[in-house]
Design an enzyme around this catalytic site. Structure first.
Site, PDB file in Angstrom:
ATOM      1  N   ARG A  17      -3.893 -38.416 -35.379  1.00  0.00           N
ATOM      2  CA  ARG A  17      -5.024 -39.164 -35.895  1.00  0.00           C
ATOM      3  C   ARG A  17      -5.308 -38.641 -37.296  1.00  0.00           C
ATOM      4  O   ARG A  17      -5.232 -37.432 -37.531  1.00  0.00           O
ATOM      5  CB  ARG A  17      -6.297 -38.916 -35.060  1.00  0.00           C
ATOM      6  CG  ARG A  17      -6.249 -39.450 -33.638  1.00  0.00           C
ATOM      7  CD  ARG A  17      -7.631 -39.933 -33.217  1.00  0.00           C
ATOM      8  NE  ARG A  17      -7.965 -41.078 -34.047  1.00  0.00           N
ATOM      9  CZ  ARG A  17      -9.145 -41.300 -34.600  1.00  0.00           C
ATOM     10  NH1 ARG A  17     -10.141 -40.466 -34.435  1.00  0.00           N
ATOM     11  NH2 ARG A  17      -9.348 -42.370 -35.349  1.00  0.00           N
ATOM     12  N   HIS A  22     -10.953 -36.723 -39.768  1.00  0.00           N
ATOM     13  CA  HIS A  22     -12.175 -37.521 -39.682  1.00  0.00           C
ATOM     14  C   HIS A  22     -13.337 -36.641 -39.264  1.00  0.00           C
ATOM     15  O   HIS A  22     -13.144 -35.581 -38.672  1.00  0.00           O
ATOM     16  CB  HIS A  22     -12.004 -38.666 -38.682  1.00  0.00           C
ATOM     17  CG  HIS A  22     -11.580 -38.184 -37.328  1.00  0.00           C
ATOM     18  ND1 HIS A  22     -10.261 -37.941 -37.013  1.00  0.00           N
ATOM     19  CD2 HIS A  22     -12.295 -37.852 -36.229  1.00  0.00           C
ATOM     20  CE1 HIS A  22     -10.183 -37.495 -35.769  1.00  0.00           C
ATOM     21  NE2 HIS A  22     -11.408 -37.418 -35.268  1.00  0.00           N
ATOM     22  N   TYR A  59     -10.868 -28.713 -32.227  1.00  0.00           N
ATOM     23  CA  TYR A  59     -12.292 -28.925 -31.944  1.00  0.00           C
ATOM     24  C   TYR A  59     -12.833 -27.754 -31.147  1.00  0.00           C
ATOM     25  O   TYR A  59     -12.238 -27.382 -30.118  1.00  0.00           O
ATOM     26  CB  TYR A  59     -12.504 -30.196 -31.119  1.00  0.00           C
ATOM     27  CG  TYR A  59     -12.403 -31.479 -31.905  1.00  0.00           C
ATOM     28  CD1 TYR A  59     -13.532 -32.070 -32.446  1.00  0.00           C
ATOM     29  CD2 TYR A  59     -11.176 -32.092 -32.092  1.00  0.00           C
ATOM     30  CE1 TYR A  59     -13.441 -33.259 -33.152  1.00  0.00           C
ATOM     31  CE2 TYR A  59     -11.077 -33.286 -32.801  1.00  0.00           C
ATOM     32  CZ  TYR A  59     -12.210 -33.861 -33.331  1.00  0.00           C
ATOM     33  OH  TYR A  59     -12.120 -35.031 -34.029  1.00  0.00           O
ATOM     34  N   HIS A 115     -16.969 -37.052 -37.070  1.00  0.00           N
ATOM     35  CA  HIS A 115     -17.671 -37.934 -36.126  1.00  0.00           C
ATOM     36  C   HIS A 115     -19.189 -37.864 -36.321  1.00  0.00           C
ATOM     37  O   HIS A 115     -19.720 -36.788 -36.616  1.00  0.00           O
ATOM     38  CB  HIS A 115     -17.431 -37.458 -34.689  1.00  0.00           C
ATOM     39  CG  HIS A 115     -16.040 -37.591 -34.203  1.00  0.00           C
ATOM     40  ND1 HIS A 115     -15.598 -38.672 -33.492  1.00  0.00           N
ATOM     41  CD2 HIS A 115     -14.978 -36.749 -34.287  1.00  0.00           C
ATOM     42  CE1 HIS A 115     -14.327 -38.491 -33.146  1.00  0.00           C
ATOM     43  NE2 HIS A 115     -13.931 -37.329 -33.618  1.00  0.00           N
ATOM     44  N   TYR A 167      -5.900 -34.533 -36.566  1.00  0.00           N
ATOM     45  CA  TYR A 167      -5.857 -34.160 -35.147  1.00  0.00           C
ATOM     46  C   TYR A 167      -4.527 -34.624 -34.548  1.00  0.00           C
ATOM     47  O   TYR A 167      -4.117 -35.764 -34.747  1.00  0.00           O
ATOM     48  CB  TYR A 167      -7.027 -34.811 -34.389  1.00  0.00           C
ATOM     49  CG  TYR A 167      -6.903 -34.590 -32.901  1.00  0.00           C
ATOM     50  CD1 TYR A 167      -7.275 -33.377 -32.334  1.00  0.00           C
ATOM     51  CD2 TYR A 167      -6.351 -35.561 -32.079  1.00  0.00           C
ATOM     52  CE1 TYR A 167      -7.115 -33.152 -30.980  1.00  0.00           C
ATOM     53  CE2 TYR A 167      -6.195 -35.344 -30.723  1.00  0.00           C
ATOM     54  CZ  TYR A 167      -6.576 -34.135 -30.185  1.00  0.00           C
ATOM     55  OH  TYR A 167      -6.404 -33.920 -28.844  1.00  0.00           O
TER      56      TYR A 167
HETATM   57  C1  DHB Z   1      -9.685 -39.860 -29.995  1.00  0.00           C
HETATM   58  C2  DHB Z   1     -10.645 -39.911 -30.942  1.00  0.00           C
HETATM   59  C3  DHB Z   1     -10.825 -38.825 -31.731  1.00  0.00           C
HETATM   60  O1  DHB Z   1     -11.746 -38.804 -32.680  1.00  0.00           O
HETATM   61  C4  DHB Z   1     -10.033 -37.705 -31.613  1.00  0.00           C
HETATM   62  O2  DHB Z   1     -10.238 -36.698 -32.442  1.00  0.00           O
HETATM   63  C5  DHB Z   1      -9.075 -37.680 -30.655  1.00  0.00           C
HETATM   64  C6  DHB Z   1      -8.907 -38.766 -29.849  1.00  0.00           C
HETATM   65  C7  DHB Z   1      -9.484 -40.985 -29.123  1.00  0.00           C
HETATM   66  O3  DHB Z   1      -9.754 -42.122 -29.517  1.00  0.00           O
HETATM   67  O4  DHB Z   1      -9.048 -40.725 -28.014  1.00  0.00           O
HETATM   68 FE    FE Z   2     -11.950 -36.795 -33.411  1.00  0.00          FE
END
Ligand code: DHB
Ligand code: FE
Length: 252
Positions: free
Chosen positions: A187, A190, A132, A192, A166
């Site tokens: 993760r 995705h 990110y 956001h 991620y």
């Molecule tokens: C979390 C959410 C996210 O979208 C991410 O990229 C990393 C962590 C979380 O829920 O902490």
């Molecule tokens: Fe995220």
């Protein structure tokens, strides 16, 4: 009153921890290990990440708003004041941004289906390697972040790249915790969104992509089936469609 709720929660949390210390007959050495871990999380600046991964999904789910589309956790990586772009548009990218080209398109609607022109989709995502901007130091500011304004038909059409999955930093204390618990640190990929429009409640959500290997074992346990898209190939891009629904602001 929120303050009373937080106070009641804090008291209960302390009582729970004390009970667990007794139940597991925590030794002085164990106690020092636990204390060191909690201090390490702070020193590594991982509390925003660890708390959201462990607990945000729980809070998000029972705070869902009637009449709104499916929401999802915000997570720790939103940054305010992203550049404004009017749809159709691209998220800010480097020249030759690595990754599979992706178009995300659809409408923002009221609960009765009315499209919402001028709605704002604050959009952020990882790059193809799962980093990110503002958190991965090698990435330029506001990379793959924008506030996208819907067109006169309430539609959005965003050109971007498929995000990478991620991974919670493996070397830090959060990564060590997940290893200890026998959990992988991933993760699924995705994108956001926090979507807002005058007269409507903002909606924070995420979109996922079918066939991602981590969909069923998200470390944050935040995936919801309704948010998993099946992009179709179109020329050399992938295209995925999704309509967002914003609940109407309650009067008063
Ligand atoms: C979390 C959410 C996210 O979208 C991410 O990229 C990393 C962590 C979380 O829920 O902490
Ligand atoms: Fe995220």
């Amino acid at each position: 009153m929120p303050v009373d709720r937080v106070a009641a929660f804090a008291g209960e949390l302390v009582a729970h921890v004390r009970k667990s210390l007794v139940r597991h007959e925590i030794s002085y050495a164990d106690y020092q290990t636990i204390k060191r871990f909690l201090i390490d999380v702070g020193e590594a600046d991982e509390w925003p990440l660890l708390l959201d991964i462990l607990f945000e999904q729980t809070v998000e789910t029972f705070n869902a708003v009637d009449g709104a589309g499916v929401g999802a956790v915000e997570g720790p990586f939103h940054v305010p004041d992203a550049p404004v772009r009017h749809s159709p548009c691209a998220l800010p990218q480097r020249p030759d941004e690595p990754g599979q080209a992706l178009r995300l398109t659809g409408a923002v609607r009221a609960p009765d289906g009315t499209p919402l022109p001028g709605a704002v989709l604050d959009t952020w995502q990882a790059d193809a390697t799962g980093g990110y901007s503002h958190f991965a130091p090698e990435l330029p500011a506001y990379l793959l972040r924008a506030r996208v304004v819907t067109d006169t038909a309430g539609r959005y059409d965003i050109r971007t790249v498929l995000p990478g999955a991620y991974q919670v930093p493996a070397a830090g204390p959060s990564g060590r915790l997940f290893a200890l618990l026998g959990k992988h640190p991933w993760r699924p990929a995705h994108v956001h969104f926090t979507i807002s429009a005058p007269g409507h409640r903002p909606l924070t959500t995420q979109l996922y992509f079918a066939d991602d290997p981590w969909l069923d074992s998200d470390v944050a346990e935040a995936v919801k089936d309704e948010l998993v898209l099946k992009p179709r190939p179109e020329d050399r891009d992938l295209v995925a469609e999704y309509d967002f629904v914003l609940a109407t602001e309650e009067p008063g």
